[in-house]
Design a protein around this motif. Structure first.
Motif, short mmCIF file in Angstrom:
data_model
loop_
_atom_site.label_atom_id
_atom_site.label_comp_id
_atom_site.label_asym_id
_atom_site.label_seq_id
_atom_site.Cartn_x
_atom_site.Cartn_y
_atom_site.Cartn_z
N ILE A 39 0.74 -1.12 -0.20
CA ILE A 39 -0.21 0.11 0.15
C ILE A 39 1.04 1.22 0.25
O ILE A 39 1.79 1.31 0.93
N THR A 40 0.54 1.95 -0.87
CA THR A 40 1.81 3.31 -1.11
C THR A 40 0.97 4.33 -0.26
O THR A 40 -0.22 4.91 -0.87
N LEU A 41 1.03 5.13 0.57
CA LEU A 41 0.80 6.56 1.59
C LEU A 41 2.18 7.05 1.16
O LEU A 41 3.82 6.93 1.43
N THR A 42 1.85 8.44 1.17
CA THR A 42 2.70 9.28 1.30
C THR A 42 3.29 9.24 2.83
O THR A 42 2.38 9.25 3.91
N VAL A 50 -0.49 11.34 9.66
CA VAL A 50 -1.13 11.76 10.32
C VAL A 50 -2.76 10.17 11.06
O VAL A 50 -2.69 9.93 11.79
N TYR A 51 -1.97 9.65 9.94
CA TYR A 51 -2.89 8.05 10.84
C TYR A 51 -2.03 7.86 12.14
O TYR A 51 -3.17 7.16 12.87
N ILE A 92 -6.13 2.21 7.94
CA ILE A 92 -5.61 2.82 6.79
C ILE A 92 -6.78 1.89 5.09
O ILE A 92 -7.43 2.02 4.43
N LEU A 93 -6.74 0.05 6.19
CA LEU A 93 -7.18 0.08 5.61
C LEU A 93 -9.00 -0.59 5.39
O LEU A 93 -9.53 -0.53 4.01
N GLU A 94 -9.39 0.76 6.42
CA GLU A 94 -10.98 0.80 6.02
C GLU A 94 -11.40 2.13 4.43
O GLU A 94 -12.23 2.32 4.78
N SER A 95 -10.26 2.81 4.90
CA SER A 95 -9.93 4.33 4.13
C SER A 95 -9.72 3.50 2.23
O SER A 95 -10.54 4.15 1.90
N ILE A 96 -8.96 2.53 2.43
CA ILE A 96 -9.31 1.51 1.03
C ILE A 96 -10.50 1.39 0.49
O ILE A 96 -11.30 1.77 -0.21
N ARG A 137 -9.18 -9.15 5.77
CA ARG A 137 -8.01 -8.42 6.17
C ARG A 137 -8.63 -8.14 7.81
O ARG A 137 -7.72 -7.79 8.55
N ILE A 138 -9.83 -6.72 6.77
CA ILE A 138 -10.29 -5.61 8.00
C ILE A 138 -10.55 -6.87 9.25
O ILE A 138 -10.09 -6.39 10.60
#
Length: 116
Positions: free
Chosen positions: A14-17, A23-24, A54-58, A85-86
């Motif tokens: 999972i690519t995040l800045t 923030v997470y 993060i997974l919930e955001s996806i 997975r969640i």
């Protein structure tokens, strides 16, 4: 190893800045530059909670909920696998909270109130 590096181990692929990761982590009470301690069960649980966020955001991105085909390979049922997975992470976090509560109550007093 920092909290950020440990989180990236949990969300590989999972690519995040870096700002998004910060923030997470901050939302779950962690600083990205703090040293990760594997013996600190509360911190480990917070890392899992961050990965869950993060997974919930996806999962809230409907354009990702389709089948993908690449070089004769099909990645199907993305949404079902993501939700599985969640669920796994939620169960793991719940068990960790129960274990933490048991450890905290082991040295304290125990009180039960029965009605009848």
């Amino acid at each position: 190893m920092t909290n950020q590096e440990r989180l990236q181990m949990e969300i590989k692929g999972i690519t995040l800045t870096p700002d998004e990761i910060n923030v997470y982590l901050a939302e779950n009470g962690l600083n990205s530059t703090d040293t990760y301690n594997a013996n600190d069960k509360a911190r480990t649980r917070k890392i899992y909670e961050t990965a869950l966020s993060i997974l919930e955001s996806i999962a809230n991105q409907p354009h990702l909920m389709k089948n993908y085909t690449s070089d004769d390979q099909t990645v199907s049922q993305f949404h079902e696998n993501l939700m599985a997975r969640i669920d796994q992470l939620e169960n793991k976090i719940r068990k960790m909270k129960i274990d933490e509560d048991k450890a905290a109550n082991q040295n304290g007093s125990f009180f039960m109130l029965f009605n009848q």
